[in-house]
Write a protein that holds these residues in place. Structure first.
Motif, PDB file in Angstrom:
ATOM      1  N   ILE A 110     -38.845  -3.648  65.661  1.00 39.42           N
ATOM      2  CA  ILE A 110     -39.482  -4.815  66.270  1.00 39.42           C
ATOM      3  C   ILE A 110     -39.756  -5.834  65.176  1.00 39.42           C
ATOM      4  O   ILE A 110     -40.454  -5.536  64.201  1.00 39.42           O
ATOM      5  CB  ILE A 110     -40.808  -4.435  66.967  1.00 39.42           C
ATOM      6  N   TYR A 111     -39.235  -7.026  65.344  1.00 39.88           N
ATOM      7  CA  TYR A 111     -39.345  -8.075  64.325  1.00 39.88           C
ATOM      8  C   TYR A 111     -39.828  -9.351  64.999  1.00 39.88           C
ATOM      9  O   TYR A 111     -39.354  -9.711  66.078  1.00 39.88           O
ATOM     10  CB  TYR A 111     -37.979  -8.297  63.683  1.00 39.88           C
ATOM     11  N   SER A 112     -40.796 -10.035  64.380  1.00 42.10           N
ATOM     12  CA  SER A 112     -41.302 -11.264  65.004  1.00 42.10           C
ATOM     13  C   SER A 112     -42.111 -12.075  64.005  1.00 42.10           C
ATOM     14  O   SER A 112     -42.558 -11.574  62.971  1.00 42.10           O
ATOM     15  CB  SER A 112     -42.179 -10.925  66.219  1.00 42.10           C
ATOM     16  N   ARG A 113     -42.319 -13.331  64.363  1.00 41.59           N
ATOM     17  CA  ARG A 113     -43.251 -14.191  63.652  1.00 41.59           C
ATOM     18  C   ARG A 113     -44.518 -14.408  64.474  1.00 41.59           C
ATOM     19  O   ARG A 113     -45.411 -15.121  64.041  1.00 41.59           O
ATOM     20  CB  ARG A 113     -42.587 -15.534  63.314  1.00 41.59           C
ATOM     21  N   ASP A 114     -44.568 -13.811  65.684  1.00 41.74           N
ATOM     22  CA  ASP A 114     -45.702 -13.949  66.589  1.00 41.74           C
ATOM     23  C   ASP A 114     -46.622 -12.739  66.467  1.00 41.74           C
ATOM     24  O   ASP A 114     -46.203 -11.611  66.738  1.00 41.74           O
ATOM     25  CB  ASP A 114     -45.223 -14.081  68.031  1.00 41.74           C
ATOM     26  N   PRO A 115     -47.887 -12.921  66.095  1.00 42.01           N
ATOM     27  CA  PRO A 115     -48.761 -11.777  65.804  1.00 42.01           C
ATOM     28  C   PRO A 115     -49.206 -10.980  67.017  1.00 42.01           C
ATOM     29  O   PRO A 115     -49.405  -9.770  66.910  1.00 42.01           O
ATOM     30  CB  PRO A 115     -49.960 -12.423  65.096  1.00 42.01           C
ATOM     31  N   PRO A 136     -53.184 -16.303  57.616  1.00 44.81           N
ATOM     32  CA  PRO A 136     -54.168 -16.527  58.681  1.00 44.81           C
ATOM     33  C   PRO A 136     -55.441 -17.190  58.160  1.00 44.81           C
ATOM     34  O   PRO A 136     -55.900 -16.876  57.060  1.00 44.81           O
ATOM     35  CB  PRO A 136     -54.464 -15.106  59.180  1.00 44.81           C
ATOM     36  N   LYS A 137     -55.997 -18.098  58.974  1.00 44.00           N
ATOM     37  CA  LYS A 137     -57.266 -18.731  58.602  1.00 44.00           C
ATOM     38  C   LYS A 137     -58.406 -17.720  58.561  1.00 44.00           C
ATOM     39  O   LYS A 137     -59.339 -17.860  57.780  1.00 44.00           O
ATOM     40  CB  LYS A 137     -57.600 -19.850  59.605  1.00 44.00           C
ATOM     41  N   TYR A 144     -55.478  -9.500  62.796  1.00 46.66           N
ATOM     42  CA  TYR A 144     -54.764  -9.494  61.519  1.00 46.66           C
ATOM     43  C   TYR A 144     -55.028  -8.219  60.734  1.00 46.66           C
ATOM     44  O   TYR A 144     -54.142  -7.757  59.989  1.00 46.66           O
ATOM     45  CB  TYR A 144     -55.137 -10.742  60.726  1.00 46.66           C
ATOM     46  N   ARG A 145     -56.191  -7.617  60.908  1.00 49.03           N
ATOM     47  CA  ARG A 145     -56.432  -6.331  60.263  1.00 49.03           C
ATOM     48  C   ARG A 145     -55.464  -5.282  60.807  1.00 49.03           C
ATOM     49  O   ARG A 145     -54.953  -4.440  60.071  1.00 49.03           O
ATOM     50  CB  ARG A 145     -57.878  -5.878  60.475  1.00 49.03           C
TER      51      ARG A 145
END
Length: 210
Positions: A110-115, A136-137, A144-145
């Protein structure tokens, strides 16, 4: 016998689209296909842009090595202001679960730029790889963790992103600096600069910035 790696590239965007990031996605999928991967791009089935209505995505992006595209039913919510931001999150989460359901019995990377989709699929134990274009801000948020801990690999565009990830605790072994590239064939133009300006009706004695 060579076995083609199976890759699912997840993109939560209209396809094709007039926005530049989808050209990058198209060229990435084309390059993976050319390198021998069995790649499928997964996108939501949403309303088309007027500029791309009825156009074939391979022709639109100048793809020489076509790859599979799977369109999944999805919410199509577009509103301005605060309501629009809330709808964006709802659409992201809904598409992520729809994608997870589609991939439930399908093996592959699975590959993506969408988190969002990556985080959900990572929780389900899938091998996920993140293409990070900006840090990430709020890297300490749960989303993100999860990504930092579950991603098998994170591809970052710059050395600066690499260093910020390391400072956030991501093992260097899971980080790869992979800058954006260019399709040099696209710029293999036989016309001279003056010939091109004449054809486009542009002045020959002016500096032009684009």
């Amino acid at each position: 016998m060579n076995i083609q790696p199976k890759i699912f590239y997840i993109l939560n965007a209209r396809w094709p689209t007039i926005k530049a990031h989808c050209l990058q996605v198209a060229k990435t999928c084309e390059a993976l296909k050319h390198a021998g991967a069995d790649i499928t791009l997964i996108v939501p089935k949403r309303g088309e842009y007027q500029e791309t209505r009825g156009l074939d995505s391979a022709h639109f992006y100048g793809i020489k090595y076509p790859f599979s595209v799977k369109r999944l039913q999805s919410l199509d919510l577009t509103y301005p202001g605060l309501v629009g931001r809330l709808c964006f999150v709802v659409q992201q989460i809904a598409f992520s679960f729809r994608t997870a359901f589609f991939l439930f019995r399908r093996s592959g990377i699975i590959y993506s730029r969408d988190p969002y989709a990556l985080a959900i699929l990572g929780l389900l134990g899938r091998d996920i790889f993140w293409e990070m274009h900006r840090f990430p801000k709020h890297p300490n948020r749960l989303l993100y963790r999860l990504l930092f801990s579950r991603c098998k690999g994170i591809f970052v565009l710059t050395r600066g992103l690499y260093e910020r990830c390391v400072r956030s605790g991501v093992p260097e072994s899971r980080l790869t600096v992979l800058p954006d590239a260019v399709d040099t064939d696209f710029f293999n133009i036989s016309e001279t600069c003056n010939e091109a300006r004449m054809r486009l009706g542009l002045p020959r004695d002016k500096y032009i910035f684009g």
